[in-house]
Design a protein around this motif. Structure first.
Motif, mmCIF file in Angstrom:
data_model
loop_
_atom_site.group_PDB
_atom_site.id
_atom_site.type_symbol
_atom_site.label_atom_id
_atom_site.label_comp_id
_atom_site.label_asym_id
_atom_site.label_seq_id
_atom_site.Cartn_x
_atom_site.Cartn_y
_atom_site.Cartn_z
ATOM 1 N N ILE A 43 -77.739 25.498 -84.341
ATOM 2 C CA ILE A 43 -78.409 26.426 -83.425
ATOM 3 C C ILE A 43 -77.527 26.653 -82.203
ATOM 4 N N VAL A 44 -77.310 27.920 -81.860
ATOM 5 C CA VAL A 44 -76.588 28.269 -80.631
ATOM 6 C C VAL A 44 -77.603 28.861 -79.665
ATOM 7 N N VAL A 45 -77.585 28.363 -78.436
ATOM 8 C CA VAL A 45 -78.564 28.755 -77.427
ATOM 9 C C VAL A 45 -77.840 29.487 -76.304
ATOM 10 N N ALA A 46 -78.301 30.677 -75.966
ATOM 11 C CA ALA A 46 -77.668 31.456 -74.888
ATOM 12 C C ALA A 46 -78.488 31.340 -73.619
ATOM 13 N N LYS A 55 -78.211 39.408 -90.406
ATOM 14 C CA LYS A 55 -78.747 38.204 -89.772
ATOM 15 C C LYS A 55 -77.916 37.842 -88.540
ATOM 16 N N CYS A 56 -78.560 37.327 -87.505
ATOM 17 C CA CYS A 56 -77.820 36.886 -86.316
ATOM 18 C C CYS A 56 -77.117 35.580 -86.659
ATOM 19 N N ALA A 57 -75.789 35.603 -86.622
ATOM 20 C CA ALA A 57 -75.015 34.460 -87.120
ATOM 21 C C ALA A 57 -74.237 33.754 -86.015
ATOM 22 N N GLY A 58 -74.393 34.206 -84.778
ATOM 23 C CA GLY A 58 -73.678 33.566 -83.686
ATOM 24 C C GLY A 58 -73.583 34.485 -82.487
ATOM 25 N N VAL A 59 -72.758 34.066 -81.523
ATOM 26 C CA VAL A 59 -72.595 34.879 -80.305
ATOM 27 C C VAL A 59 -71.127 34.910 -79.909
ATOM 28 N N GLU A 60 -70.807 35.927 -79.123
ATOM 29 C CA GLU A 60 -69.446 36.045 -78.577
ATOM 30 C C GLU A 60 -69.568 36.050 -77.055
ATOM 31 N N CYS A 61 -68.641 35.362 -76.386
ATOM 32 C CA CYS A 61 -68.705 35.265 -74.916
ATOM 33 C C CYS A 61 -67.680 36.206 -74.276
ATOM 34 N N THR A 62 -67.849 36.447 -72.964
ATOM 35 C CA THR A 62 -66.952 37.380 -72.264
ATOM 36 C C THR A 62 -65.516 36.863 -72.234
ATOM 37 N N ASP A 63 -65.303 35.528 -72.377
ATOM 38 C CA ASP A 63 -63.933 34.997 -72.373
ATOM 39 C C ASP A 63 -63.274 35.101 -73.750
ATOM 40 N N ALA A 113 -79.850 29.449 -86.551
ATOM 41 C CA ALA A 113 -80.488 30.430 -85.649
ATOM 42 C C ALA A 113 -79.766 30.508 -84.316
ATOM 43 N N VAL A 114 -79.991 31.637 -83.652
ATOM 44 C CA VAL A 114 -79.562 31.800 -82.255
ATOM 45 C C VAL A 114 -80.836 31.898 -81.420
#
Ligand SMILES: Cc1cc2nc3c(=O)[nH]c(=O)nc-3n(C[C@H](O)[C@H](O)[C@H](O)COP(=O)(O)OP(=O)(O)OC[C@H]3O[C@@H](n4cnc5c(N)ncnc54)[C@H](O)[C@@H]3O)c2cc1C
Length: 555
Positions: free
Chosen positions: A37-40, A292-300, A309-310
Motif C-alpha cells: 500500500i502506498v499512502v499519499a 487500476k491505480c498501481a502507484g504514484v509519481e512524485c514531483t522529484d 492499493a493507493v
C-alpha cells in the motif's frame, strides 16, 4: 511590535520543527522496494489508516509532501527557540470518542501520546465586563449561566441531559464508514427521543439557542464553538447548538508537548510495524495500469508501486487532475466542481512572558481555551462578512489558546505561547493574494481588540509573533484548499453520504485500487481520526479481513 521582536522572529522562523522525522535507514531502503500500500499525505487520518494496515501485516509506504509529517496536527518552534507552537490544530476533542483512543486499539501511549484535559474548559469575555466560564463540574458551569438568567442555567442542564441520551448514536455514525451499520435517521427512528432529535437536527442552531436561552451573554456563549464552521442561521445545523454542551463531558483535551505528538506517535507506530515514511515527497500523478491505480509519481521524478492499493489524503480538487479525466466519471467530476470551501482564519502565534489574564470577580483567570465576542448579533453577522469578503477589524470574534498554562513543557520556564485565532475570509475584494499585504495589520487590529479584554498583554510581554493568513494556511498544506481548515464546508450538501460527493462516500474512488481518506471524506475535518479508521475499515474488508480482526491481533 519592536524591531528586536521582528529580528527575533526572522531568526525563529528558521528554527527546526519538532515533529517526527523518518529514520535514515527507512529513507535509504525505501527506493527500490515494492509496497502493498502506498499512502499519499501524512496527516493524522492517513497515518491512522496506515497504522491499522501496517498492524494487519501489509507493507506500507507513506509519502508526505512537506519536510515533516502531521498536516494539521503539527508542532514547531515557529517564533523563538523553546517555544512550541501548534501550526494548526491544538484541541483534540472528537478523537477521544474514536475507538482508536477510547479502546486503546493502538496503544499510542507507548509511542508518546498523553492528553491533558484543562479545567476550566472555556472562558468567554464580553465588552460589558460580563463573562461565562465553563468548568468540568456541571453545577459550577450552570452557576455561571445563572449569574445572567436562572432560566438559562436550567436550559443548559436540560440540553446537557438531552444530548447525553443520544451522544452514543452520533458517535456510532461518525466512527463507521457510510453504509456500514444503520444511518443516523434509522437509529433515531428506534430511539424514544428520535422524533425530537429529527426536528432538532433539521433546525438552524440559532433557532434552537434563541428558543432555549433568554440572556444574550448566554446565547453568545452557546454560539462560540461553531463560529469557524457553519453559519448559525443555516437550516440543518441544529447539532451545532449542542457543541458547547458536548464539551461539558469531553472537555477540550490537548496533547502533552503539542498537537504534533499525535501524528508523531502514529508515525512511530507505523515504523515499529514495518512501515516506511518518506518526507519531501509531493505526489503529482497517479500511475494507472490496466484500469487500476498501481502507484504514484512524485514531483522529484521518483515513483512508487503499490501491489494492493493507493490511499490518498490529497484534496479532491487536486486529486482529480492526477489521472486522465475520463477515468473519474462525470458524477465524480461534478462533485469536485461543486465542492465548497468554508470559513477561514487569520491567526497569530505569540511567544510571551505572560499567559492570557482575564479580569474576573476577585482576581484574574488564566484559561487554556477562551474567546472574546461582542454579542450574539456579531456572531450572526459573521456569515454575512464572509459572503461579502469583508475583513473585520472593529470587533472580530476571537478564539484564544494558551496551552502553556496547562502544559509548561511547551515553553521555557515561566514563558508562554498564545494563539489568537481571528475568523476572516480567504476571498478578498482584491483577491486572496492581497492577504500578504494586510495580514500584519489584521493581526495588529485583532491584538488591539483582544487587549480590551486582557489589558495585561502589553507590548513588553510579547517576545515574538508569527502571523498566518488564510492564504498562508493554504500554502502550508494544499489539503487546506482555499484556506479551509477542514478541507471544505461541513454543510448538509457535503456531509454524510454526500462527502465528498454522492455515490463516492465509502472511501473507494472511481479508479479501482484507489481509496480516499482525510477531511474530504465522512465525517469531515477536525482531529477525529474517523476518516482514517473508517478508510482502514473499508480497505481491510476489501482485502478479505476486518478491522476487528486486526485490532485483536497481538503485535
Ligand atoms: C489553523 C487551523 C487550526 C485548526 N484547529 C483545530 C483544532 O484546534 N481542533 C481540531 O479538531 N481541528 C482543528 N483544525 C482542523 C484539523 O487540523 C484538520 O481538519 C485535520 O488536521 C485534517 O486532518 P487530515 O488527516 O484529514 O489531513 P491534513 O492534516 O490536512 O493532512 C494532509 C497531509 O497531506 C499532505 N499532502 C497534501 N497533498 C499532498 C500531495 N500531493 N503529496 C504528498 N502529500 C500531500 C499535506 O502536506 C498534509 O501533511 C485546524 C485546522 C487549521 C488549518
Amino acid at each position: 511590535m519592536s524591531e528586536i521582536t521582528r529580528r527575533d522572529f526572522v531568526k525563529g522562523a528558521s528554527l527546526a520543527p519538532l515533529a517526527f522525522r523518518p529514520s535514515v535507514l527507512a529513507q535509504q531502503t525505501a527506493q527500490p522496494d515494492r509496497f502493498d500500500i502506498v499512502v499519499a499525505g501524512a496527516g493524522h487520518n492517513s497515518l491512522a489508516a496506515t497504522a491499522y494496515l501496517a498492524k494487519a501485516g501489509y507493507r506500507c509506504l507513506v509519502l508526505e509532501g512537506r519536510p515533516i509529517v502531521g498536516g494539521g496536527a503539527k508542532t514547531a518552534e515557529l517564533t523563538l527557540r523553546g517555544f512550541k507552537h501548534d501550526t494548526c490544530s491544538s484541541t483534540h476533542i472528537f478523537i477521544q470518542a474514536n475507538p482508536m483512543l477510547r479502546n486503546n486499539e493502538l496503544n499510542l501511549g507507548d509511542y508518546g501520546l498523553e492528553y491533558i484535559n484543562p479545567d476550566p474548559i472555556y472562558h468567554t469575555a464580553f465588552p460589558d465586563g460580563g463573562y461565562i466560564t465553563q468548568w468540568r463540574d456541571l453545577d459550577r458551569t450552570c452557576a455561571e449561566f445563572a449569574k445572567f438568567s436562572k432560566k438559562d442555567a436550567l436550559a443548559f442542564r436540560r440540553m446537557y441531559n438531552e444530548f447525553q441520551a443520544v451522544e452514543s448514536l452520533f458517535n456510532a455514525v461518525s466512527f463507521a464508514p457510510v453504509g456500514f451499520g444503520k444511518s443516523l435517521n434509522d437509529r433515531l427512528a428506534e430511539h424514544p427521543k428520535g422524533k425530537f432529535w429529527q426536528r432538532r437536527l433539521a433546525m438552524s442552531y440559532w433557532d434552537i439557542l434563541r428558543d432555549n436561552f433568554e440572556d444574550d451573554h448566554c446565547r453568545a456563549f452557546m454560539l462560540l464553538s461553531p463560529w469557524g464552521h457553519q453559519a448559525p442561521q443555516n437550516p440543518m445545523t441544529g447539532r451545532a447548538a449542542y457543541q458547547v454542551i458536548s464539551q461539558q463531558s469531553t472537555g477540550r483535551p490537548i496533547p502533552k508537548g503539542g498537537s504534533g505528538k499525535l501524528t508523531e506517535a502514529l508515525a512511530h507506530f507505523i515504523e515499529a510495524h514495518g512501515g516506511v515514511i518518506l518526507t519531501n515527497k509531493s505526489v503529482h500523478r497517479l500511475i494507472v495500469e490496466n484500469g487500476k491505480c498501481a502507484g504514484v509519481e512524485c514531483t522529484d521524478g521518483s515513483s512508487y508501486r503499490a501491489d494492493k492499493a493507493v490511499l490518498s489524503t490529497i484534496h479532491i480538487k487536486q486529486l482529480v487532475d492526477m489521472a486522465p479525466r475520463e477515468l473519474w466519471g462525470q458524477d465524480f467530476i461534478d462533485g469536485v466542481d461543486t465542492w465548497q470551501g468554508e470559513t477561514t482564519e487569520c491567526n497569530a502565534s505569540y511567544a510571551t512572558t505572560e499567559p492570557l489574564r482575564f479580569p474576573v470577580e476577585g482576581g484574574t483567570l488564566t484559561p487554556v481555551h477562551s474567546s472574546v465576542l461582542a454579542n450574539s448579533a456579531r456572531a450572526l453577522r459573521f456569515a454575512y462578512d464572509y459572503a461579502r469578503s469583508a475583513v473585520n477589524m472593529e470587533d472580530p470574534p476571537l478564539s484564544l489558546i494558551c496551552a502553556t498554562v496547562a502544559d509548561p513543557t511547551r515553553a521555557p520556564a515561566g514563558m508562554h505561547t498564545i494563539k489568537v485565532i481571528g475568523y476572516q475570509p480567504y476571498d478578498l475584494k482584491e483577491g486572496p493574494q492581497h492577504w500578504d499585504a494586510i495580514k500584519e495589520q489584521v493581526a495588529e487590529s485583532q491584538l488591539k481588540y483582544l487587549r480590551r479584554f486582557t489589558p495585561s498583554l502589553s507590548d513588553d510581554k510579547i517576545l515574538a509573533r508569527i502571523v498566518e493568513s488564510p492564504l498562508d494556511i493554504e500554502r502550508m498544506n494544499p489539503h487546506n484548499w482555499h484556506g479551509s481548515c477542514h478541507a471544505g464546508s461541513a454543510d448538509p450538501a457535503q456531509s454524510g453520504a454526500m462527502r465528498p460527493m454522492p455515490g463516492w462516500a465509502q472511501h473507494r474512488m472511481p479508479i479501482p485500487g484507489l481509496y480516499q481518506t482525510g477531511g474530504t471524506t465522512h465525517p469531515g475535518g477536525s482531529i477525529t481520526g474517523a476518516p482514517g479508521r473508517n478508510a482502514a475499515t473499508v480497505m481491510l474488508k476489501d482485502f478479505g479481513t476486518s478491522i476487528d480482526e486486526v485490532v485483536q491481533k497481538k503485535t
